[in-house]
Design an enzyme around this catalytic site. Sequence first.
Site, short mmCIF file in Angstrom:
data_model
loop_
_atom_site.label_atom_id
_atom_site.label_comp_id
_atom_site.label_asym_id
_atom_site.label_seq_id
_atom_site.Cartn_x
_atom_site.Cartn_y
_atom_site.Cartn_z
N THR A 69 2.09 15.97 -32.93
CA THR A 69 1.60 17.28 -33.37
C THR A 69 2.34 18.37 -32.61
O THR A 69 3.39 18.13 -32.01
CB THR A 69 0.06 17.36 -33.22
OG1 THR A 69 -0.42 18.53 -33.88
CG2 THR A 69 -0.37 17.39 -31.76
N ASN A 70 1.85 19.59 -32.64
CA ASN A 70 2.48 20.70 -31.93
C ASN A 70 1.41 21.65 -31.40
O ASN A 70 0.21 21.40 -31.57
CB ASN A 70 3.47 21.42 -32.84
CG ASN A 70 2.78 21.96 -34.08
OD1 ASN A 70 1.91 22.83 -34.00
ND2 ASN A 70 3.15 21.43 -35.24
#
Length: 223
Positions: free
Chosen positions: A33-34
């Site tokens: 993810t980020n």
Amino acid sequence: LQGLFVEPVLNGVSLLITAGPTQEALDPVRYLTNKSSGKMGYALAEQAVALGANVTLVSGPVSLAAPAGVKRISVESAADMHQAVMAEVEAHQVFIGCAAVADYRPVSAAEQKIKKSNAEMSLELVRNPDILADVAKHAKRPFTVGFAAETNDVETYARGKLERKNLDMIAANDVSKAGQGFNADTNALTVYWKDGERALAHGHKRQIARQLLQLIQSHLQSK
Ligand code: CTP
Ligand code: CA
């Protein structure tokens, strides 16, 4: 006292907004993810409702409550977000791609938890679909607005995306600066379109959202 009365300049306009990060599964308990918090996309949704719009928010996993009056569709992966957006796109006049969509996903997600061993491990990744570019290619394309998160050469990269993805507008974020972009409550944007640009000075994401929506509205009218 400014702002007590808001002219509903988006009355009757329907907006489709993406927000937040995506999660790309590696196995049942792990994902890539980020750092996106979803705050900018949620501020846009909230302010669009305040301006009278009908708003659908396709959101990756975030810890924010859906703003009142917004129809939220919750998704996890980029592929899910792509599918949800494509199912909604025809019903909306404006699309704003604010999500930090993962560019790559693991080539496959393991059905069971991956166990460690002493060997080195590498991940094979494949490209995700570009949601924003696909919206702009749609036969009944809405007024299409992208975001660009850049650490350097902001205008060049943002204008490149505007042109390559065939967008109506792009809002560029210099994420190398503190207090704007990922996870912050404040932001500063420079918005580019074919023959113009406008700087939205550093402020709360709520104010930046309001200004971006007003800019979009003025371009919708002259379209
Ligand atoms: N975007 C999207 N789908 C993707 C990747 C990006 O819809 N698979 C959208 C984002 O929501 C944003 C815009 O495209 O509105 C630009 O995202 P950004 O990550 O800045 O640009 P990319 O085109 O992915 O290029 P790069 O990451 O290489 O800079
Ligand atoms: Ca990207």
